[in-house]
Design an enzyme around this catalytic site. Structure first.
Site, PDB file in Angstrom:
ATOM      1  N   THR A  13      17.567  -4.900 -31.840  1.00 35.77           N
ATOM      2  CA  THR A  13      17.002  -6.193 -31.424  1.00 35.77           C
ATOM      3  C   THR A  13      16.089  -6.078 -30.202  1.00 35.77           C
ATOM      4  O   THR A  13      15.457  -7.054 -29.810  1.00 35.77           O
ATOM      5  CB  THR A  13      18.139  -7.199 -31.091  1.00 35.77           C
ATOM      6  N   VAL A  16      11.640  -2.131 -28.374  1.00 34.40           N
ATOM      7  CA  VAL A  16      11.327  -0.909 -29.119  1.00 34.40           C
ATOM      8  C   VAL A  16      11.994  -0.945 -30.491  1.00 34.40           C
ATOM      9  O   VAL A  16      11.383  -0.587 -31.507  1.00 34.40           O
ATOM     10  CB  VAL A  16      11.746   0.346 -28.329  1.00 34.40           C
ATOM     11  N   SER A  42      24.435  -9.121 -30.027  1.00 34.10           N
ATOM     12  CA  SER A  42      23.559  -9.380 -31.185  1.00 34.10           C
ATOM     13  C   SER A  42      24.288  -9.229 -32.515  1.00 34.10           C
ATOM     14  O   SER A  42      23.669  -9.358 -33.574  1.00 34.10           O
ATOM     15  CB  SER A  42      22.376  -8.422 -31.159  1.00 34.10           C
ATOM     16  N   ARG A 101      16.474  14.092 -22.283  1.00 42.10           N
ATOM     17  CA  ARG A 101      15.159  14.751 -22.341  1.00 42.10           C
ATOM     18  C   ARG A 101      15.101  16.124 -21.697  1.00 42.10           C
ATOM     19  O   ARG A 101      14.422  17.018 -22.182  1.00 42.10           O
ATOM     20  CB  ARG A 101      14.103  13.848 -21.689  1.00 42.10           C
ATOM     21  N   CYS A 132       7.043   7.161 -22.218  1.00 43.92           N
ATOM     22  CA  CYS A 132       5.785   6.600 -22.755  1.00 43.92           C
ATOM     23  C   CYS A 132       4.543   7.120 -22.028  1.00 43.92           C
ATOM     24  O   CYS A 132       3.542   7.482 -22.666  1.00 43.92           O
ATOM     25  CB  CYS A 132       5.844   5.076 -22.669  1.00 43.92           C
ATOM     26  N   GLN A 159       0.960   0.571 -15.738  1.00 41.10           N
ATOM     27  CA  GLN A 159       1.905   0.413 -16.840  1.00 41.10           C
ATOM     28  C   GLN A 159       2.243  -1.041 -17.151  1.00 41.10           C
ATOM     29  O   GLN A 159       2.516  -1.848 -16.251  1.00 41.10           O
ATOM     30  CB  GLN A 159       3.190   1.197 -16.549  1.00 41.10           C
ATOM     31  N   SER A 162       5.943  -4.537 -20.869  1.00 36.20           N
ATOM     32  CA  SER A 162       6.768  -4.402 -22.081  1.00 36.20           C
ATOM     33  C   SER A 162       7.659  -3.167 -22.033  1.00 36.20           C
ATOM     34  O   SER A 162       8.692  -3.136 -22.713  1.00 36.20           O
ATOM     35  CB  SER A 162       5.892  -4.371 -23.332  1.00 36.20           C
ATOM     36  N   GLY A 163       7.309  -2.167 -21.228  1.00 34.55           N
ATOM     37  CA  GLY A 163       8.155  -0.985 -21.078  1.00 34.55           C
ATOM     38  C   GLY A 163       9.549  -1.340 -20.590  1.00 34.55           C
ATOM     39  O   GLY A 163      10.522  -0.652 -20.899  1.00 34.55           O
ATOM     40  N   HIS A 245      -0.212   1.151 -21.727  1.00 36.48           N
ATOM     41  CA  HIS A 245      -0.341   1.784 -20.419  1.00 36.48           C
ATOM     42  C   HIS A 245      -1.731   2.417 -20.314  1.00 36.48           C
ATOM     43  O   HIS A 245      -2.227   3.000 -21.282  1.00 36.48           O
ATOM     44  CB  HIS A 245       0.678   2.920 -20.260  1.00 36.48           C
TER      45      HIS A 245
HETATM   46  O1  L14 Z   1      11.428   5.870 -21.205  1.00 35.56           O
HETATM   47  O2  L14 Z   1       8.546   0.602 -18.141  1.00 35.56           O
HETATM   48  O3  L14 Z   1      12.086   6.753 -19.391  1.00 35.56           O
HETATM   49  O4  L14 Z   1      10.393   0.177 -17.142  1.00 35.56           O
HETATM   50  C1  L14 Z   1      12.164   3.676 -18.886  1.00 35.56           C
HETATM   51  C2  L14 Z   1      11.575   2.536 -18.038  1.00 35.56           C
HETATM   52  C3  L14 Z   1       9.930   4.019 -19.885  1.00 35.56           C
HETATM   53  C4  L14 Z   1       9.342   2.920 -19.027  1.00 35.56           C
HETATM   54  C5  L14 Z   1      11.584   5.816 -19.994  1.00 35.56           C
HETATM   55  C6  L14 Z   1       9.737   0.824 -17.936  1.00 35.56           C
HETATM   56  C7  L14 Z   1      11.089   4.648 -19.190  1.00 35.56           C
HETATM   57  C8  L14 Z   1      10.404   1.918 -18.722  1.00 35.56           C
END
Ligand code: L14
Length: 339
Positions: A13, A16, A42, A101, A132, A159, A162-163, A245
């Site tokens: 939901t 992303v 949700s 990561r 991103c 940036q 929406s991130g 971005h």
């Molecule tokens: O994927 O814009 O590590 O607040 C997490 C925070 C991506 C950007 C990640 C943001 C980030 C996000």
């Protein structure tokens, strides 16, 4: 891809998660089952997918029986908790959080840059989707690195909100409406007003004075591009833009590469759209990249401050190429070559 696959989306939901569904539908991924998972908030929600109503189930340890690929975008904590359970059930997890990561046993993949690394999913059953801002930068830099070897990168980002997710999109909208109505602007998501402002602060601050977002750009670039000694310095800035971005990138190379050579290389590079005709006011724009999967590159010129340097402007949709599309591309390689 004659076979059909069972796919789960964890965080279905979210901003992303919703885009995962859009991209899966657009790319006609051959699916036996699409299982939607989210937090209990949700649970029971109905979501339309290609004309079918799907019910959102609660994300739990036993949510992944029979799943081939699990696309995760449900935050780092939940990913640390549930990705190992999904992997144990036999799914390959493609995780969009920062949790895995830098784990040496987890590949960090941008399909245009290091698709060979995908085979590393066999270690833990997990593949990490990069940050991103890092994704779009390495898509633009990879063809240039192959030609002239990168020594140093200095990048500043612009940036989109929406991130941070739906709640930040709504916060910016509400501030703009309040401003237009002459009312006070409230902020909850960010520590300061984001409307008509720039915040040099994304994710939390570290001891060294950089933010986590900035250090992701340093460490993830090294891992994805497989240049462990490349020097990177990043300043990541939140701007009042909804999607996409933008980045000012200065790169220093071992050997010369002219702006014309760089343009020629980028014109033919996978995942790149060269938009570079300043005489016609043509350069990459956030509003043009929004909703697209390509990384837009332009304003390519010599960096006048060093011997073998270039400066450029790089833009991509942070929710699509910066998150959902990149993860689905990884899933496509898995389905095509490995599963
Ligand atoms: O994927 O814009 O590590 O607040 C997490 C925070 C991506 C950007 C990640 C943001 C980030 C996000």
């Amino acid at each position: 891809m004659a076979r059909e696959f069972s796919i789960a989306v964890a965080g279905a939901t979210g901003a992303v998660g919703q885009t995962f569904l859009k991209v899966l539908a657009e790319r006609n991924i051959p699916m036996k089952e699409l299982r939607l998972l989210a937090s209990e908030r949700s649970e029971g929600k109905k979501i339309n997918f290609k004309g079918n109503e799907l019910t959102v189930h609660r994300l739990e340890h036993d949510s992944f029986e029979g799943i081939d690929i699990a696309l995760f975008s449900c935050g780092g904590d939940r990913s640390l908790t549930f990705a190992p359970s999904a992997a144990k059930a036999g799914a390959v997890v493609v995780d969009n959080s920062s949790a895995w990561r830098m784990d040496p046993d987890v590949p960090l993949v941008v399909p245009e840059v290091n698709p060979h690394a995908i085979s590393g999913y066999k270690n833990k059953g997990i593949i990490a989707n990069p940050n991103c801002s890092t994704i779009q930068m390495v898509v633009a830099l990879k063809p240039l690195h192959d030609k002239a070897r990168i020594k140093r990168i200095v990048v500043s980002t612009y940036q989109a909100v929406s991130g941070t997710g739906h709640k930040a999109i709504i916060e910016l909208e509400n501030q703009i409406i309040a401003w237009a109505e002459g009312k006070p602007m409230e902020n909850k998501v960010y520590p300061h007003r984001i409307a008509f402002n720039c915040l040099p602060h994304i994710d939390s601050f570290l001891e060294n004075g950089y933010t986590k977002e900035e250090m992701k750009m340093v460490n993830e670039t090294r891992k994805i591009m497989e240049i462990p000694d490349v020097m990177v310095s990043a300043t990541t800035v939140r701007v009042p833009v909804f999607y996409s971005h933008s980045e000012a990138v200065n790169v220093e190379f071992e050997t010369p590469v002219s702006p014309d050579e760089a343009k020629e290389l980028l014109k033919n590079a996978p995942g790149v759209r060269l938009v570079d005709d300043p005489s016609k006011n043509e350069y990459p724009l956030a509003i043009d990249a929004q909703g697209q999967d390509l990384t837009y590159v332009g304003r390519i010129r010599k960096d006048l401050s060093c011997e073998n340097g270039l400066a450029m402007w790089v833009v991509a949709d942070n929710i699509r190429k910066g998150a959902a599309t990149n993860a689905v591309q990884i899933a496509e390689v898995l389905m095509d070559k490995y599963l």
